[in-house]
Design an enzyme around this catalytic site. Sequence first.
Site, PDB file in Angstrom:
ATOM      1  N   SER A  65       0.798  -1.232   0.000  1.00  0.00           N
ATOM      2  CA  SER A  65       0.000   0.000   0.000  1.00  0.00           C
ATOM      3  C   SER A  65       0.826   1.275   0.000  1.00  0.00           C
ATOM      4  CB  SER A  65      -0.943   0.022   1.203  1.00  0.00           C
ATOM      5  OG  SER A  65      -2.085  -0.737   0.925  1.00  0.00           O
ATOM      6  N   LYS A  68       0.348   3.234  -3.015  1.00  0.00           N
ATOM      7  CA  LYS A  68      -0.867   4.046  -3.195  1.00  0.00           C
ATOM      8  C   LYS A  68      -0.528   5.536  -3.158  1.00  0.00           C
ATOM      9  CE  LYS A  68      -3.915   0.482  -1.371  1.00  0.00           C
ATOM     10  NZ  LYS A  68      -4.552  -0.121  -0.199  1.00  0.00           N
ATOM     11  N   TYR A 190      -3.695  -3.359 -10.293  1.00  0.00           N
ATOM     12  CA  TYR A 190      -3.527  -2.987  -8.877  1.00  0.00           C
ATOM     13  C   TYR A 190      -2.602  -3.979  -8.159  1.00  0.00           C
ATOM     14  CZ  TYR A 190      -4.810  -2.681  -3.933  1.00  0.00           C
ATOM     15  OH  TYR A 190      -4.758  -2.603  -2.556  1.00  0.00           O
ATOM     16  N   TYR A 242      -4.275   3.437   7.714  1.00  0.00           N
ATOM     17  CA  TYR A 242      -5.530   2.690   7.869  1.00  0.00           C
ATOM     18  C   TYR A 242      -6.439   3.312   8.921  1.00  0.00           C
ATOM     19  CZ  TYR A 242      -2.153  -0.611   5.875  1.00  0.00           C
ATOM     20  OH  TYR A 242      -1.173  -1.191   5.151  1.00  0.00           O
ATOM     21  N   VAL A 260       1.090  -3.552   3.886  1.00  0.00           N
ATOM     22  CA  VAL A 260       1.092  -4.835   4.592  1.00  0.00           C
ATOM     23  C   VAL A 260       2.365  -5.660   4.364  1.00  0.00           C
ATOM     24  CG1 VAL A 260      -1.417  -5.132   4.826  1.00  0.00           C
ATOM     25  CG2 VAL A 260      -0.244  -6.004   2.793  1.00  0.00           C
TER      26      VAL A 260
HETATM   27  N1  GLN Z   1      -2.228  -5.384  -1.980  1.00  0.00           N
HETATM   28  C1  GLN Z   1      -2.761  -5.252  -0.656  1.00  0.00           C
HETATM   29  C2  GLN Z   1      -4.269  -5.430  -0.660  1.00  0.00           C
HETATM   30  O1  GLN Z   1      -4.932  -4.964  -1.507  1.00  0.00           O
HETATM   31  C3  GLN Z   1      -2.365  -3.930  -0.108  1.00  0.00           C
HETATM   32  C4  GLN Z   1      -2.969  -3.687   1.233  1.00  0.00           C
HETATM   33  C5  GLN Z   1      -2.091  -2.910   2.149  1.00  0.00           C
HETATM   34  O2  GLN Z   1      -0.877  -2.842   2.018  1.00  0.00           O
HETATM   35  N2  GLN Z   1      -2.725  -2.383   3.141  1.00  0.00           N
HETATM   36  O3  GLN Z   1      -4.822  -6.029   0.211  1.00  0.00           O
END
Ligand code: GLN
Length: 306
Positions: A65, A68, A190, A242, A260
């Site tokens: 993430s 992102k 993604y 988060y 994550v």
């Molecule tokens: N690729 C992971 C997902 O979509 C990314 C989530 C994350 O890092 N919080 O669940």
Amino acid sequence: MAIDYQAILETIYQEVQPLLSQGRVARYIPELSKVSAQHFGMAVFCLDGRRFTVGDAQTKFSTQSVTKLFALSLAFEREGDAIWERVGREPSGNPFNSLSQLEYERGIPRNPFINAGALVINDILAQRFAQADMAVLQFMRVLADDQKIDFDRDVALSEQRHAHRNTAIAHLMKDFGNLRNPVDVVIASYCRQCAITMSCEELAKAGSFLANHGSIPWNGTQILDYSSAKRLSALMLTCGTYDVAGDFAFRVGLPAKSGVGGGILALVPGELTVVVWSPGLDAAGNSLAGVMALERFTTLTGRSIF
Ligand code: GLN
């Protein structure tokens, strides 16, 4: 007196050792569960060119993430405020992969850092570029000044095979008319975007334009204007970790984005970026030792945005 960043990183490295066995490596993407929770790396990239590292700061990990942030920067740079018609700017207060708000908020994700929002950003990029994931990868290569940065194809496929929840999110948004491209195209793109692997050192460099108010510090290239960089930093503070962004601001006091894979990228605006990686996660999905390390970093350096 000048801050001795190297000594502070080494102190933190010692302090976090007992925590490394307490976090849990992400298992819902099977390929990520193969990584040892014992890793810990940290890198500081000062805008004046000084760099400091400790532990596994050169080891590549799955950025997940954290990407992102870069995808959003690219979309914001290209589309400007038009993106806010399709994604909000409020903390969700829900887990990053939650579906519940999307239903009653009619397919408009709360913010670009939850999965729903990142899928919309990927969809926006796919309208601009032949392949959204390649556009994000190329953008990160430029920002890190390293053409060798790449995807981990095994991680991308592993996530794609288990992407039931993200696929459900994408279908729901498609039904509400907030996804232009086919669901499977957006999901594949993604998953590849999330599978970009980088080290703490590389990520700290790549994120430095945000700490530098939108310009790449070593060559002056303007990626975002001052105001846009400020806005993205504000989103990092309110939504970047988060559903515990409030607690993170309380404990650390820096804009940050986590993933994550166990990475967290944080900014001290006008001064530096700091990246920490430790794959053992807490209940919210943030690196357990990573959050503690950043808390100690702002305490020991006296640096935060407050
Ligand atoms: N690729 C992971 C997902 O979509 C990314 C989530 C994350 O890092 N919080 O669940």
